[in-house]
Design a protein around this motif. Structure first.
Motif, PDB file in Angstrom:
ATOM      1  N   GLU A  96      35.501  43.576  46.784  1.00  0.00           N
ATOM      2  CA  GLU A  96      33.786  43.645  46.857  1.00  0.00           C
ATOM      3  C   GLU A  96      32.763  42.398  45.890  1.00  0.00           C
ATOM      4  O   GLU A  96      32.666  41.356  45.929  1.00  0.00           O
ATOM      5  CB  GLU A  96      33.182  44.372  47.608  1.00  0.00           C
ATOM      6  CG  GLU A  96      31.566  43.209  48.786  1.00  0.00           C
ATOM      7  CD  GLU A  96      31.096  44.005  49.240  1.00  0.00           C
ATOM      8  OE1 GLU A  96      30.345  42.912  50.729  1.00  0.00           O
ATOM      9  OE2 GLU A  96      30.669  44.880  49.586  1.00  0.00           O
ATOM     10  N   PHE A  97      33.301  42.764  45.176  1.00  0.00           N
ATOM     11  CA  PHE A  97      32.433  42.510  43.361  1.00  0.00           C
ATOM     12  C   PHE A  97      33.295  41.169  43.191  1.00  0.00           C
ATOM     13  O   PHE A  97      32.916  40.464  42.477  1.00  0.00           O
ATOM     14  CB  PHE A  97      32.909  43.506  42.180  1.00  0.00           C
ATOM     15  CG  PHE A  97      32.243  45.116  42.310  1.00  0.00           C
ATOM     16  CD1 PHE A  97      31.272  45.333  43.297  1.00  0.00           C
ATOM     17  CD2 PHE A  97      32.518  45.727  41.388  1.00  0.00           C
ATOM     18  CE1 PHE A  97      30.634  46.191  43.162  1.00  0.00           C
ATOM     19  CE2 PHE A  97      31.153  47.035  41.616  1.00  0.00           C
ATOM     20  CZ  PHE A  97      30.413  47.077  42.558  1.00  0.00           C
ATOM     21  N   LEU A  98      35.309  41.667  43.355  1.00  0.00           N
ATOM     22  CA  LEU A  98      35.054  39.877  43.670  1.00  0.00           C
ATOM     23  C   LEU A  98      34.416  39.119  43.507  1.00  0.00           C
ATOM     24  O   LEU A  98      34.527  37.973  43.899  1.00  0.00           O
ATOM     25  CB  LEU A  98      36.831  39.706  43.411  1.00  0.00           C
ATOM     26  CG  LEU A  98      37.429  38.850  43.155  1.00  0.00           C
ATOM     27  CD1 LEU A  98      37.464  38.628  42.074  1.00  0.00           C
ATOM     28  CD2 LEU A  98      38.965  38.823  43.593  1.00  0.00           C
ATOM     29  N   TRP A  99      34.449  39.136  45.633  1.00  0.00           N
ATOM     30  CA  TRP A  99      33.990  38.227  46.719  1.00  0.00           C
ATOM     31  C   TRP A  99      32.057  38.115  46.107  1.00  0.00           C
ATOM     32  O   TRP A  99      31.820  36.555  45.668  1.00  0.00           O
ATOM     33  CB  TRP A  99      33.809  39.324  47.811  1.00  0.00           C
ATOM     34  CG  TRP A  99      34.989  38.906  48.619  1.00  0.00           C
ATOM     35  CD1 TRP A  99      35.921  39.883  48.636  1.00  0.00           C
ATOM     36  CD2 TRP A  99      35.728  37.664  49.006  1.00  0.00           C
ATOM     37  NE1 TRP A  99      37.873  40.028  49.319  1.00  0.00           N
ATOM     38  CE2 TRP A  99      36.764  38.421  49.869  1.00  0.00           C
ATOM     39  CE3 TRP A  99      35.343  36.480  49.130  1.00  0.00           C
ATOM     40  CZ2 TRP A  99      37.373  37.570  50.241  1.00  0.00           C
ATOM     41  CZ3 TRP A  99      36.195  35.944  50.562  1.00  0.00           C
ATOM     42  CH2 TRP A  99      37.887  35.933  50.766  1.00  0.00           C
ATOM     43  N   PHE A 100      31.884  38.712  45.387  1.00  0.00           N
ATOM     44  CA  PHE A 100      29.841  38.398  44.603  1.00  0.00           C
ATOM     45  C   PHE A 100      30.348  37.421  43.848  1.00  0.00           C
ATOM     46  O   PHE A 100      29.848  36.644  43.765  1.00  0.00           O
ATOM     47  CB  PHE A 100      29.274  39.621  44.221  1.00  0.00           C
ATOM     48  CG  PHE A 100      29.181  41.144  45.007  1.00  0.00           C
ATOM     49  CD1 PHE A 100      29.032  40.090  46.484  1.00  0.00           C
ATOM     50  CD2 PHE A 100      29.473  42.351  44.632  1.00  0.00           C
ATOM     51  CE1 PHE A 100      28.428  41.723  47.321  1.00  0.00           C
ATOM     52  CE2 PHE A 100      28.521  42.961  45.487  1.00  0.00           C
ATOM     53  CZ  PHE A 100      28.154  42.843  46.830  1.00  0.00           C
ATOM     54  N   ALA A 101      31.671  37.690  42.943  1.00  0.00           N
ATOM     55  CA  ALA A 101      31.117  36.854  42.218  1.00  0.00           C
ATOM     56  C   ALA A 101      32.006  35.016  42.464  1.00  0.00           C
ATOM     57  O   ALA A 101      31.629  34.009  42.038  1.00  0.00           O
ATOM     58  CB  ALA A 101      32.804  37.871  40.506  1.00  0.00           C
TER      59      ALA A 101
END
Length: 405
Positions: free
Chosen positions: A249-254
């Motif tokens: 999800e951190f990738l999607w946040f970015a």
């Protein structure tokens, strides 16, 4: 306490805070509390205070902390990536005990790690409404007498999208939080107060960016040094590590935060499932990471491309390249910490940042450790900050490790 038990204790504390927060994380989108709403017209200047109010801590309903600290949340002015002025929220925490070190009390521009992207995730709200997991590390700095200026970053708590991982926006938010802290009479701080900058993970990126931008964006600040851990200096390497992992999800946040910053519509690249997932994730906090854990981004795109594939193409490629940290020489010494066992931000990324800064003549010390995983690495960062900042504030020369890189 020896280093190994300390490390275990810290990791357990962080993990306990995470587990305790699972039931208090992101909520459905709600109207912003009145405190977080910007006025129709912003006051002039960057780092100008719009309003403040006292913080009441969820874990301290009796107000015991009020004996030791004065804590206020603030709304202040800053600028986004394009230079447009807007309102950002944050917090200022100042020990009540007199400063016992040399000179006047220092203020630390504290850049928090990943909180999420929903407005309820803002640290200044989590103090009162949830659990701010970095409180453990803030406490260590406060006990040493430092004042803290903690930014919520652009769009986290305030109107608009949180521009997660936007290098310029995050760095400026940190510097303007320090300015805002210095301009409040009750803090005892002033423009002459020495400044340190600290952060890990997302906060490491924000701290490193602030170190680069301080000389041009806030040259009046007396920055003495920066401690930045696990810096995501090159975002292009992250999809290969994060996609399909626990931290997917951190990738999607970015990607979501940056496309909002650059006014790029991501939806045409996503299938119906992906568009719904992106909409749902827009209110997620860090403790909602299990919503995307172990999911592959190719299952959410129109043509089966991964997010790594997408950011290698325009218009995403330029957007990602703009976020590269290491192209501007910091004006003060920097301590970089990174674990070789980091499972979120590869160690090679942090080492390359040190190499890049050294090539520009910066004073950099790279502290390599083997703490377990990304979560474990924050313990080294949080313990090394004390000696580094104390030495810089005392005017001692900073040792550089550029010679061995």
């Amino acid at each position: 306490m020896t280093r190994r038990p300390l490390l275990r204790t810290g990791i357990v504390a962080v993990a306990a805070a995470m587990l305790a927060s699972l039931t208090t994380s992101a909520q459905a989108a709600d109207d912003l509390p009145s405190f977080y709403q910007a006025p129709d017209s912003l006051p002039a200047g960057d780092g100008t205070v719009i309003r403040t109010e006292a913080i009441r801590y969820l874990l301290d309903p009796a107000g015991v902390s009020d004996v030791a600290y004065t804590s206020k949340r603030m709304l202040y002015t800053s600028r986004d990536r394009t230079g447009e002025r807007h309102a950002i929220s944050g917090s200022v925490i100042v020990p009540k005990a007199a400063w016992k070190g040399p000179g006047t009390r220092p203020v630390i521009g504290y850049a928090v790690g990943t909180q999420g992207v929903g407005d309820t995730c803002a640290p200044s709200r989590q103090f009162s409404e949830g659990i701010e997991y970095e409180g453990l590390f803030m406490a260590g700095l406060l006990k040493r007498g430092y004042a803290l200026a903690v930014t919520d970053y652009e769009g986290l708590g305030t109107a608009g999208a949180h521009t997660y991982m936007d290098r310029v926006s995050q760095g400026q938010a940190v510097l303007d939080a320090v300015r805002a802290a210095q301009r409040q009479d009750w803090t005892g701080l002033s423009a002459s107060s020495p400044v340190g900058i600290y952060g890990y993970s997302q906060g490491g990126g924000a701290a490193a960016s602030a170190a680069e931008l301080a000389g041009s964006y806030a040259p009046e600040l007396k920055v003495k040094g920066t401690v930045a851990g696990a810096v995501p200096a090159d975002l292009s390497v992250l999809p290969g590590v994060l996609d399909g992992s626990l931290y997917a999800e951190f990738l999607w946040f970015a990607v979501s935060g940056l496309t909002d910053s650059y006014d790029i519509d991501l939806n045409p690249y996503l299938n119906a499932r992906g568009q719904q997932f992106l909409a749902d994730a827009s209110n997620d906090c860090v403790f909602d990471l299990f919503n995307a854990s172990f999911k592959q981004s190719k299952d959410f795109t129109v043509d089966g491309s991964t997010l790594g594939d997408l950011i290698a193409r325009e218009p995403f490629r330029t957007m990602i390249d703009d976020q590269r940290i290491g192209r501007i020489k910091p004006s003060a010494p920097v301590l970089l910490t990174h674990s070789v066992l980091d499972d979120v931000i590869p160690y090679r990324t942090g080492r390359q940042l040190a190499v890049d800064w050294c090539a520009r003549g910066a004073n950099v010390r790279l502290s390599t450790n083997a703490s377990p995983l990304h979560v474990g690495g924050i313990l080294n960062n949080a313990t090394e900050v004390y000696g580094f900042l104390e030495a810089r504030l005392a005017g001692k020369p900073a040792p550089s490790s550029c010679w061995r890189l």
